[in-house]
Design a protein around this motif. Structure first.
Motif, short mmCIF file in Angstrom:
data_model
loop_
_atom_site.label_atom_id
_atom_site.label_comp_id
_atom_site.label_asym_id
_atom_site.label_seq_id
_atom_site.Cartn_x
_atom_site.Cartn_y
_atom_site.Cartn_z
N GLN A 1 0.81 -1.22 0.00
CA GLN A 1 0.00 0.00 0.00
C GLN A 1 0.84 1.27 0.00
N THR A 2 2.16 1.14 0.01
CA THR A 2 3.05 2.30 0.02
C THR A 2 4.10 2.16 -1.07
N PRO A 3 4.62 3.29 -1.59
CA PRO A 3 5.67 3.21 -2.61
C PRO A 3 6.92 2.52 -2.05
N GLU A 4 7.63 1.84 -2.93
CA GLU A 4 8.85 1.13 -2.53
C GLU A 4 10.00 1.59 -3.41
N ARG A 5 11.03 2.13 -2.78
CA ARG A 5 12.25 2.51 -3.49
C ARG A 5 13.28 1.41 -3.28
N VAL A 6 13.83 0.89 -4.36
CA VAL A 6 14.76 -0.24 -4.26
C VAL A 6 16.00 0.04 -5.08
N ARG A 7 17.08 -0.63 -4.70
CA ARG A 7 18.30 -0.61 -5.52
C ARG A 7 18.62 -2.04 -5.94
N ILE A 8 19.29 -2.15 -7.08
CA ILE A 8 19.64 -3.44 -7.66
C ILE A 8 21.16 -3.54 -7.71
N TYR A 9 21.71 -4.64 -7.25
CA TYR A 9 23.16 -4.83 -7.32
C TYR A 9 23.47 -6.32 -7.38
N ALA A 10 24.70 -6.64 -7.80
CA ALA A 10 25.09 -8.04 -8.00
C ALA A 10 26.29 -8.40 -7.13
N MET A 11 26.35 -9.69 -6.73
CA MET A 11 27.45 -10.22 -5.95
C MET A 11 27.79 -11.62 -6.47
N PRO A 12 29.05 -12.04 -6.32
CA PRO A 12 29.36 -13.44 -6.61
C PRO A 12 28.81 -14.35 -5.52
N PHE A 13 28.60 -15.61 -5.83
CA PHE A 13 28.10 -16.55 -4.84
C PHE A 13 28.47 -17.96 -5.27
N THR A 14 28.32 -18.89 -4.35
CA THR A 14 28.38 -20.31 -4.66
C THR A 14 27.48 -21.04 -3.69
N TYR A 15 27.39 -22.34 -3.81
CA TYR A 15 26.67 -23.18 -2.85
C TYR A 15 27.65 -24.15 -2.22
N GLY A 16 27.64 -24.22 -0.88
CA GLY A 16 28.36 -25.25 -0.17
C GLY A 16 27.44 -26.43 0.10
N ARG A 17 27.91 -27.36 0.92
CA ARG A 17 27.09 -28.55 1.19
C ARG A 17 25.76 -28.22 1.84
N ASP A 18 25.73 -27.15 2.64
CA ASP A 18 24.52 -26.87 3.41
C ASP A 18 23.85 -25.56 3.05
N GLY A 19 24.22 -24.97 1.90
CA GLY A 19 23.49 -23.77 1.51
C GLY A 19 24.34 -22.75 0.77
N VAL A 20 23.74 -21.58 0.54
CA VAL A 20 24.37 -20.54 -0.26
C VAL A 20 25.50 -19.86 0.51
N GLU A 21 26.54 -19.46 -0.21
CA GLU A 21 27.67 -18.72 0.35
C GLU A 21 27.88 -17.49 -0.51
N LEU A 22 27.64 -16.31 0.06
CA LEU A 22 27.73 -15.06 -0.69
C LEU A 22 29.15 -14.51 -0.66
N GLY A 23 29.51 -13.79 -1.72
CA GLY A 23 30.81 -13.13 -1.78
C GLY A 23 31.96 -14.07 -2.08
N ALA A 24 31.67 -15.30 -2.48
CA ALA A 24 32.72 -16.29 -2.76
C ALA A 24 33.24 -16.07 -4.17
N THR A 25 34.35 -15.33 -4.31
CA THR A 25 34.90 -15.04 -5.63
C THR A 25 35.60 -16.26 -6.21
#
Length: 268
Positions: free
Chosen positions: A60-84
């Protein structure tokens, strides 16, 4: 084999979605952001691939958002962000707009373009594209504060160049009695990521005691992943057989891998 040597797969999933309210006052109406579609596959021409992310404000209200990208991978138990790694797509990924306002009931689109260099050779490249709300939502009242927390939503992006394919294998099954689950370890020795669905049955001395389906789970190229099987019934100590089939898709073609592996539940 793939009809085109290059193609783009964009898999969307909410990495986090929550609201935290502190204090006793009523929280203001928070904008709600939805992202679609869940999966896009596009053929690329001369190394270029394109896709579109659709953002809708159902609040019911305006939403201001930003879009950006990061490297990632998956380990045995889930996502890992920033893994170059050498598979980092972010240097080759463009998107527009990078910041936008979405009015209530409005839908906006973000265009993604990936341009892989020929010198990169064959392989899979990946990034996660985040949509993050920027609106400040604290509300001060005498002695009280209400805070709305709206975490980012992530879109995982895979770009594959050349004739790359997944190659899955089931390695082991390990009981986790404290969680009431079984960790089915699946390895991917290929150079493309797969998202297998697992149809499984758990039996003991020839009698099936539980069965079910585990939703599609990402097993990254060159990695492995625990697929968490959750029997709905309590299991007594002993040795069981976990059997079933992994099913995934490669360029629209269905691939399957049957498995049958022992798993032991120990006495507490």
């Amino acid at each position: 084999m793939m009809s085109s040597p290059r193609w783009l797969a964009v898999a969307l999933r909410p990495l986090a979605l929550a609201a935290l309210v502190l204090g006793a006052v009523e929280a203001p109406a928070l904008a709600r952001l939805s992202v679609s579609p869940m999966v896009i596959e596009e053929a690329a021409t001369q190394g270029q691939a394109q896709a579109v992310i659709t953002l809708s404000n159902t609040g019911q209200t305006p939403e201001r958002v930003r879009i950006y990208a990061m490297p990632f991978t998956y380990g045995r138990d889930g996502v890992e962000l920033g893994a170059t790694s050498e598979q980092d797509l972010t240097p080759y990924l463009l998107f527009s707009p990078r910041e936008l306002v979405i009015e209530p009931g409005q839908t906006r689109r973000v265009r993604l373009v990936s341009q892989l260099l020929p010198s990169l050779g064959e392989g899979e490249f990946r990034a996660v594209v985040f949509t993050e709300p920027l609106n400040a939502t604290p509300t001060d009242t005498p002695g009280r504060m209400t805070i709305g927390v709206r975490p980012r939503i992530g879109v995982t992006v895979y770009v594959r160049q050349g004739q790359v394919l997944p190659s899955l294998d089931v390695l082991s099954a390990t009981a986790r009695p404290a969680e009431g689950r079984i960790a089915l370890l699946v390895a991917n020795a290929g150079d493309a990521t797969a998202r297998p669905i697992t149809d499984w049955a758990l039996s003991r001395e020839g009698t099936t005691v539980a069965s079910g389906r585990h939703n599609a789970t990402t097993v990254i190229a060159g990695g492995d992943r625990n697929l968490m099987i959750a029997p709905a019934t309590a299991l007594t100590p002993g040795t069981y057989t976990l059997s079933g089939t992994l099913t995934w898709f490669v360029n629209g073609r269905q691939e399957t891998l049957p498995f049958s592996i022992p798993v032991t539940f120990s006495a507490p």
